[in-house]
Design a protein around this motif. Structure first.
Motif, short mmCIF file in Angstrom:
data_model
loop_
_atom_site.label_atom_id
_atom_site.label_comp_id
_atom_site.label_asym_id
_atom_site.label_seq_id
_atom_site.Cartn_x
_atom_site.Cartn_y
_atom_site.Cartn_z
N HIS A 25 0.84 -1.20 0.00
CA HIS A 25 0.00 0.00 0.00
C HIS A 25 0.87 1.24 0.00
CE1 HIS A 25 0.86 -1.02 4.20
NE2 HIS A 25 0.88 0.29 4.39
N ILE A 44 -2.61 -1.39 -2.90
CA ILE A 44 -2.37 -1.41 -4.34
C ILE A 44 -2.37 -2.83 -4.91
CG2 ILE A 44 -1.08 0.75 -4.22
CD1 ILE A 44 1.41 -1.04 -5.04
N LYS A 50 -2.68 -6.74 -9.00
CA LYS A 50 -3.17 -5.37 -8.88
C LYS A 50 -4.60 -5.37 -8.34
CE LYS A 50 -2.84 -2.04 -12.25
NZ LYS A 50 -3.27 -1.34 -13.49
N ILE A 52 -6.58 -2.16 -6.32
CA ILE A 52 -6.47 -0.85 -5.68
C ILE A 52 -7.74 -0.58 -4.88
CG2 ILE A 52 -6.10 1.61 -6.08
CD1 ILE A 52 -4.82 0.71 -8.81
N VAL A 68 -6.87 7.03 -6.79
CA VAL A 68 -7.04 5.66 -7.29
C VAL A 68 -6.74 5.61 -8.79
CG1 VAL A 68 -8.75 3.85 -7.73
CG2 VAL A 68 -8.60 4.90 -5.47
N ILE A 71 -2.94 6.00 -9.29
CA ILE A 71 -2.24 4.77 -8.87
C ILE A 71 -2.45 3.69 -9.92
CG2 ILE A 71 -2.25 2.91 -7.16
CD1 ILE A 71 -2.86 5.16 -5.06
N ASP A 72 -3.64 3.57 -10.45
CA ASP A 72 -3.91 2.58 -11.49
C ASP A 72 -3.03 2.82 -12.72
OD1 ASP A 72 -5.36 0.34 -12.60
OD2 ASP A 72 -6.44 1.79 -13.83
N TRP A 75 0.76 2.03 -11.71
CA TRP A 75 0.89 0.90 -10.80
C TRP A 75 2.26 0.22 -10.89
CZ3 TRP A 75 1.59 -4.40 -10.72
CH2 TRP A 75 1.27 -5.04 -9.52
#
Length: 98
Positions: A25, A44, A50, A52, A68, A71-72, A75
Motif C-alpha cells: 500500500h 495497491i 493489482k 487498488i 485511485v 495509482i492505477d 501501478w
C-alpha cells in the motif's frame, strides 16, 4: 520513509516498517506538510495482483478517485518503487499527474 510520487497537493509514500504487512500500500500525505500524519492509506495489490482499494481516507471522494486513477495508471512504477524502498534502495520521486 520512501517518497514515491507527487500528485497535485499530495505525496505518496512507502513506509519501510510496513514491509511485513499482508498487502502492499501507499500512504498519502499533504505535500505542503499541513499534516504530519497520513491522511489516506490505499492498498495497491492483493495476493500479488493489482487490486487498488482505499483502506482508510480523510479525503473527499473526488480526491480519493483522483488518487485511485493515478495509482492505477502508474501501478508498475509505484510497485517497483515500493520494492526499492523496502530493500533500502533509493527511490525515484515522480510526478504522476496526467
Amino acid at each position: 520513509m520512501g517518497q514515491l510520487a507527487f500528485l497535485r497537493m499530495f505525496i505518496l509514500v512507502a513506509i519501510s516498517i510496513d514491509a511485513n504487512d499482508n498487502r502492499r500500500h501507499v500512504h498519502v500525505f499533504y505535500r505542503n506538510g499541513r499534516h504530519q500524519r497520513s491522511v489516506a492509506k490505499i492498498w495497491i495489490e492483493k495476493n500479488g495482483e493489482k487490486c487498488i482499494e482505499i483502506a482508510y481516507s480523510e479525503l473527499s471522494s473526488k480526491d480519493n478517485d483522483l488518487l485511485v486513477e493515478a495509482i492505477d495508471r502508474n501501478w508498475d512504477f509505484l510497485n517497483d518503487q515500493i520494492t526499492k524502498s523496502f530493500n533500502g534502495e533509493k527511490t525515484i520521486v515522480k510526478n504522476i499527474e496526467k
